[in-house]
Scaffold this active site. Structure first.
Site, PDB file in Angstrom:
ATOM      1  N   ARG A 159      85.792  33.097  39.557  1.00 51.33           N
ATOM      2  CA  ARG A 159      84.977  32.666  41.287  1.00 51.33           C
ATOM      3  C   ARG A 159      84.081  32.406  41.783  1.00 51.33           C
ATOM      4  O   ARG A 159      83.832  32.873  43.210  1.00 51.33           O
ATOM      5  CB  ARG A 159      86.349  33.597  42.185  1.00 51.33           C
ATOM      6  N   SER A 235      94.554  30.494  46.912  1.00 43.66           N
ATOM      7  CA  SER A 235      94.689  32.262  46.773  1.00 43.66           C
ATOM      8  C   SER A 235      92.714  31.834  48.295  1.00 43.66           C
ATOM      9  O   SER A 235      92.374  31.460  47.812  1.00 43.66           O
ATOM     10  CB  SER A 235      94.100  32.697  45.587  1.00 43.66           C
ATOM     11  N   GLU A 331      88.515  34.261  49.009  1.00 43.32           N
ATOM     12  CA  GLU A 331      87.786  32.806  48.096  1.00 43.32           C
ATOM     13  C   GLU A 331      87.269  31.505  48.457  1.00 43.32           C
ATOM     14  O   GLU A 331      86.038  31.428  48.210  1.00 43.32           O
ATOM     15  CB  GLU A 331      88.520  33.351  47.254  1.00 43.32           C
TER      16      GLU A 331
HETATM   17  P1  FAD Z   1      85.769  21.033  48.542  1.00 42.07           P
HETATM   18  O1  FAD Z   1      87.080  21.971  49.325  1.00 42.07           O
HETATM   19  O2  FAD Z   1      86.252  19.706  48.857  1.00 42.07           O
HETATM   20  O3  FAD Z   1      84.676  22.448  48.285  1.00 42.07           O
HETATM   21  C1  FAD Z   1      84.645  23.306  48.051  1.00 42.07           C
HETATM   22  C2  FAD Z   1      83.033  24.031  48.278  1.00 42.07           C
HETATM   23  O4  FAD Z   1      82.129  22.746  47.078  1.00 42.07           O
HETATM   24  C3  FAD Z   1      82.807  23.700  49.624  1.00 42.07           C
HETATM   25  O5  FAD Z   1      81.838  24.610  49.692  1.00 42.07           O
HETATM   26  C4  FAD Z   1      81.936  22.104  49.014  1.00 42.07           C
HETATM   27  O6  FAD Z   1      80.641  21.984  50.362  1.00 42.07           O
HETATM   28  C5  FAD Z   1      81.492  22.476  47.756  1.00 42.07           C
HETATM   29  N1  FAD Z   1      81.221  21.517  46.586  1.00 42.07           N
HETATM   30  C6  FAD Z   1      82.208  20.823  47.122  1.00 42.07           C
HETATM   31  N2  FAD Z   1      81.878  19.101  45.754  1.00 42.07           N
HETATM   32  C7  FAD Z   1      80.829  19.772  46.096  1.00 42.07           C
HETATM   33  C8  FAD Z   1      80.087  18.761  45.114  1.00 42.07           C
HETATM   34  N3  FAD Z   1      79.920  17.816  44.803  1.00 42.07           N
HETATM   35  N4  FAD Z   1      78.739  19.044  45.025  1.00 42.07           N
HETATM   36  C9  FAD Z   1      78.034  20.350  45.467  1.00 42.07           C
HETATM   37  N5  FAD Z   1      78.905  21.701  46.542  1.00 42.07           N
HETATM   38  C10 FAD Z   1      80.351  20.504  46.835  1.00 42.07           C
HETATM   39  N6  FAD Z   1      91.558  27.484  43.012  1.00 42.07           N
HETATM   40  C11 FAD Z   1      91.196  27.748  41.363  1.00 42.07           C
HETATM   41  O7  FAD Z   1      90.097  28.055  41.458  1.00 42.07           O
HETATM   42  N7  FAD Z   1      91.793  28.042  40.778  1.00 42.07           N
HETATM   43  C12 FAD Z   1      93.179  27.458  41.100  1.00 42.07           C
HETATM   44  O8  FAD Z   1      94.477  27.698  40.665  1.00 42.07           O
HETATM   45  C13 FAD Z   1      93.660  26.821  42.805  1.00 42.07           C
HETATM   46  N8  FAD Z   1      94.727  26.541  42.191  1.00 42.07           N
HETATM   47  C14 FAD Z   1      94.691  26.022  43.690  1.00 42.07           C
HETATM   48  C15 FAD Z   1      96.115  25.136  44.260  1.00 42.07           C
HETATM   49  C16 FAD Z   1      96.165  24.873  45.664  1.00 42.07           C
HETATM   50  C17 FAD Z   1      97.319  24.264  46.202  1.00 42.07           C
HETATM   51  C18 FAD Z   1      95.019  25.119  46.572  1.00 42.07           C
HETATM   52  C19 FAD Z   1      95.206  24.335  47.943  1.00 42.07           C
HETATM   53  C20 FAD Z   1      93.871  25.653  46.009  1.00 42.07           C
HETATM   54  C21 FAD Z   1      93.655  25.795  44.832  1.00 42.07           C
HETATM   55  N9  FAD Z   1      92.372  26.274  44.158  1.00 42.07           N
HETATM   56  C22 FAD Z   1      91.957  26.620  42.907  1.00 42.07           C
HETATM   57  C23 FAD Z   1      91.660  25.789  45.485  1.00 42.07           C
HETATM   58  C24 FAD Z   1      90.766  24.931  44.828  1.00 42.07           C
HETATM   59  O9  FAD Z   1      91.488  23.631  44.678  1.00 42.07           O
HETATM   60  C25 FAD Z   1      89.412  24.781  43.995  1.00 42.07           C
HETATM   61  O10 FAD Z   1      89.116  25.468  44.009  1.00 42.07           O
HETATM   62  C26 FAD Z   1      88.893  23.393  43.788  1.00 42.07           C
HETATM   63  O11 FAD Z   1      87.299  23.570  42.994  1.00 42.07           O
HETATM   64  C27 FAD Z   1      88.308  22.269  45.224  1.00 42.07           C
HETATM   65  O12 FAD Z   1      87.906  21.317  44.931  1.00 42.07           O
HETATM   66  P2  FAD Z   1      87.614  21.220  46.543  1.00 42.07           P
HETATM   67  O13 FAD Z   1      86.419  18.945  45.849  1.00 42.07           O
HETATM   68  O14 FAD Z   1      88.413  20.303  46.901  1.00 42.07           O
HETATM   69  O15 FAD Z   1      86.257  21.699  46.855  1.00 42.07           O
HETATM   70  P1  NAP Z   2     100.291  35.602  38.928  1.00 44.02           P
HETATM   71  O1  NAP Z   2     100.236  34.843  37.070  1.00 44.02           O
HETATM   72  O2  NAP Z   2     101.730  35.543  39.528  1.00 44.02           O
HETATM   73  O3  NAP Z   2      99.491  36.722  38.617  1.00 44.02           O
HETATM   74  C1  NAP Z   2      99.103  37.178  39.803  1.00 44.02           C
HETATM   75  C2  NAP Z   2      98.112  37.802  39.185  1.00 44.02           C
HETATM   76  O4  NAP Z   2      97.765  38.465  38.507  1.00 44.02           O
HETATM   77  C3  NAP Z   2      96.882  36.489  38.848  1.00 44.02           C
HETATM   78  O5  NAP Z   2      96.194  36.398  40.413  1.00 44.02           O
HETATM   79  C4  NAP Z   2      96.291  36.750  37.648  1.00 44.02           C
HETATM   80  O6  NAP Z   2      94.355  37.055  38.263  1.00 44.02           O
HETATM   81  C5  NAP Z   2      96.397  38.291  37.450  1.00 44.02           C
HETATM   82  N1  NAP Z   2      97.475  38.033  35.662  1.00 44.02           N
HETATM   83  C6  NAP Z   2      98.248  37.303  35.566  1.00 44.02           C
HETATM   84  N2  NAP Z   2      98.367  37.628  33.850  1.00 44.02           N
HETATM   85  C7  NAP Z   2      97.264  38.025  34.077  1.00 44.02           C
HETATM   86  C8  NAP Z   2      96.873  38.657  32.691  1.00 44.02           C
HETATM   87  N3  NAP Z   2      97.763  38.141  31.548  1.00 44.02           N
HETATM   88  N4  NAP Z   2      95.638  39.207  32.384  1.00 44.02           N
HETATM   89  C9  NAP Z   2      94.891  39.055  33.716  1.00 44.02           C
HETATM   90  N5  NAP Z   2      95.791  38.355  34.718  1.00 44.02           N
HETATM   91  C10 NAP Z   2      96.369  38.191  34.810  1.00 44.02           C
HETATM   92  O7  NAP Z   2      99.951  34.194  39.509  1.00 44.02           O
HETATM   93  P2  NAP Z   2      99.905  33.083  40.371  1.00 44.02           P
HETATM   94  O8  NAP Z   2      99.326  33.424  41.902  1.00 44.02           O
HETATM   95  O9  NAP Z   2     101.158  32.080  39.696  1.00 44.02           O
HETATM   96  O10 NAP Z   2      98.896  31.991  40.160  1.00 44.02           O
HETATM   97  C11 NAP Z   2      98.669  31.757  38.764  1.00 44.02           C
HETATM   98  C12 NAP Z   2      97.222  31.933  37.929  1.00 44.02           C
HETATM   99  O11 NAP Z   2      96.968  30.107  39.105  1.00 44.02           O
HETATM  100  C13 NAP Z   2      96.208  32.153  37.981  1.00 44.02           C
HETATM  101  O12 NAP Z   2      95.522  32.450  37.245  1.00 44.02           O
HETATM  102  C14 NAP Z   2      95.122  32.207  39.388  1.00 44.02           C
HETATM  103  O13 NAP Z   2      94.213  32.848  39.698  1.00 44.02           O
HETATM  104  C15 NAP Z   2      95.582  31.063  39.606  1.00 44.02           C
HETATM  105  N6  NAP Z   2      96.175  30.572  40.765  1.00 44.02           N
HETATM  106  C16 NAP Z   2      94.565  30.301  41.553  1.00 44.02           C
HETATM  107  C17 NAP Z   2      94.382  29.967  42.402  1.00 44.02           C
HETATM  108  C18 NAP Z   2      93.129  30.086  43.825  1.00 44.02           C
HETATM  109  O14 NAP Z   2      92.898  29.146  44.743  1.00 44.02           O
HETATM  110  N7  NAP Z   2      92.572  30.442  43.217  1.00 44.02           N
HETATM  111  C19 NAP Z   2      96.146  29.472  43.647  1.00 44.02           C
HETATM  112  C20 NAP Z   2      96.988  29.302  42.519  1.00 44.02           C
HETATM  113  C21 NAP Z   2      97.243  29.824  41.975  1.00 44.02           C
HETATM  114  P3  NAP Z   2      94.107  35.757  38.094  1.00 44.02           P
HETATM  115  O15 NAP Z   2      93.815  34.999  39.572  1.00 44.02           O
HETATM  116  O16 NAP Z   2      92.819  36.455  37.667  1.00 44.02           O
HETATM  117  O17 NAP Z   2      93.723  34.715  37.298  1.00 44.02           O
END
Ligand code: FAD
Ligand code: NAP
Length: 335
Positions: A159, A235, A331
């Site tokens: 991340r 998250s 995050e």
């Molecule tokens: P924004 O919120 O618009 O921007 C995020 C940051 O990046 C800000 O600081 C902004 O200034 C900057 N930015 C955006 N675009 C640019 C650009 N083109 N150039 C320079 N800077 C920029 N994230 C995960 O990693 N894994 C997940 O599984 C995941 N699941 C999610 C589930 C839900 C329901 C939600 C709401 C969010 C989730 N996220 C997850 C977080 C998010 O969706 C991601 O981080 C996504 O990449 C953000 O994209 P955005 O365009 O909305 O970014």
């Molecule tokens: P989950 O499956 O309930 O698992 C809980 C946590 O355990 C996750 O955060 C994941 O870490 C870790 N995990 C699960 N299985 C794993 C494995 N085999 N090896 C190592 N780590 C493991 O999680 P969830 O909330 O439903 O999310 C599912 C996936 O979507 C995850 O990868 C999560 O990161 C991603 N997600 C991200 C966001 C976001 O905003 N960043 C939001 C929703 C979901 P990791 O997070 O490191 O993968």
């Protein structure tokens, strides 16, 4: 380029925080960036799904909406595709799956635009964008020139990338180039979370990339709140990484602790820690709290302000620190 004045941002951030920005600049083509005044500061947004607005945005908001999906090079085993920053990430995933290009199917249904994907090295279900990212093209706000970064220059980690740290606010990402696999060369990854069991329930024993993408979509729809219905940014905190000594001590005290080895260290599931502190499904009188199915997701039940959400997140951090001695780091980008 479209410029609008006095625009509400409520529908431009997934927490649904309302405020009015004086100037909104919608970039529809990369060349529009050359018209920006380089002496001015901007807030660049894609889909607004990873930001918490806690104070007034006192600068123009630049919305990246430039599109484009271009095949650059096609080989027998792989293909390089260039994607405009404004492309909706999930649509890119489903397009790739339909073209039978593999590598991003586990990243289905992550909200937001493609240009933001490298910012925090988006990841889910055992795949991170760094695994397929070849090059990031960006506009350098300091010099007004176009630059290209190879994957190895971005310092991608869990991340994290240079765009979120040492390069913060300097570059506007304009396109990303992905290296995807072609049929016969896909690496199907179902080892993570609930993917395998969901596939088994569907009676699929040799899944293809479409099966994986569809299954990830099903799991995510069932588990995560839809930001159109309940404001959230996914998250809120990163999963903390702790050393083996602290892990051994915690796992003795809490045998059910959810943790995964991460090199010599351990990654704890932050959602489990928050849940154990009693926060899952909590709703405060300020209309903030955590989601009932996943305590790691902090929500806006409707009328919470950015500052209310931040204050609540700090309460959560404090209680996790007190109970487990573990620090949670946001995050989400806090503005
Ligand atoms: P924004 O919120 O618009 O921007 C995020 C940051 O990046 C800000 O600081 C902004 O200034 C900057 N930015 C955006 N675009 C640019 C650009 N083109 N150039 C320079 N800077 C920029 N994230 C995960 O990693 N894994 C997940 O599984 C995941 N699941 C999610 C589930 C839900 C329901 C939600 C709401 C969010 C989730 N996220 C997850 C977080 C998010 O969706 C991601 O981080 C996504 O990449 C953000 O994209 P955005 O365009 O909305 O970014
Ligand atoms: P989950 O499956 O309930 O698992 C809980 C946590 O355990 C996750 O955060 C994941 O870490 C870790 N995990 C699960 N299985 C794993 C494995 N085999 N090896 C190592 N780590 C493991 O999680 P969830 O909330 O439903 O999310 C599912 C996936 O979507 C995850 O990868 C999560 O990161 C991603 N997600 C991200 C966001 C976001 O905003 N960043 C939001 C929703 C979901 P990791 O997070 O490191 O993968």
């Amino acid at each position: 380029m479209i410029i609008r004045n006095n625009v509400s941002v409520k529908h431009l951030n997934s927490f649904g925080i309302d405020q009015v920005v004086e100037r909104l600049i919608e970039i529809q083509d990369e060349s529009d960036l050359h018209y920006l005044d380089l002496n001015e500061d901007y807030l660049v947004l894609g889909g607004g799904s990873n930001i918490l607005l806690t104070k007034k945005v006192n600068r123009p908001l630049v919305l990246m909406r430039n599109l484009g999906r271009e095949i650059l090079i096609e080989k027998e085993d792989s293909v390089l595709v260039k994607i405009g920053a404004g492309e909706i990430w999930h649509e890119v995933v489903m397009w790739a799956v339909n073209e039978r290009f593999g590598g991003i199917e586990n990243l289905a249904l992550i909200p937001g635009r493609s240009g933001a994907a490298p910012m925090q090295n988006i990841g889910a279900y055992g795949v991170e964008i760094k695994d397929v990212l070849h090059t990031v093209y960006a506009f350098d706000k300091a010099s007004g020139t176009r630059v290209a970064f190879h994957n190895s220059e971005c310092d991608f980690a869990y991340r994290m990338s240079n765009f979120k740290t040492i390069w913060k606010d300097r570059y506007v990402i304009t396109q990303i180039v992905l290296s995807l696999t072609k049929p016969g060369y896909h690496k199907i990854n179902t080892s993570y979370g609930a993917i395998k069991s969901e596939l088994e329930k569907k009676g699929i024993d040799t899944p293809n990339i479409k099966h994986v993408a569809d299954t990830v979509v099903d799991i995510r729809k069932a588990k995560l709140p839809d930001p159109q219905v309940i404001g959230n940014a996914g998250s809120f905190f990163k999963n903390p990484i702790i050393d083996a000594e602290q892990y051994n001590e915690l796992s003795t005290r809490y045998p059910d602790i959810v943790a995964y080895p991460s090199g010599q260290q351990y990654k704890l599931a932050a959602g489990w820690l928050i849940d154990q502190c009693g926060w899952r499904g909590y709703a405060s009188d300020k209309q903030t709290g955590t989601y009932k199915n996943q305590a790691l997701v902090i929500v806006n039940y409707g009328k919470a302000k950015g500052q209310d959400i931040l204050t609540f997140s700090q309460e959560v951090q404090k209680s996790v620190k007190e109970k487990f001695g573990v620090s949670l780091e946001p995050e989400v980008n806090i503005w």
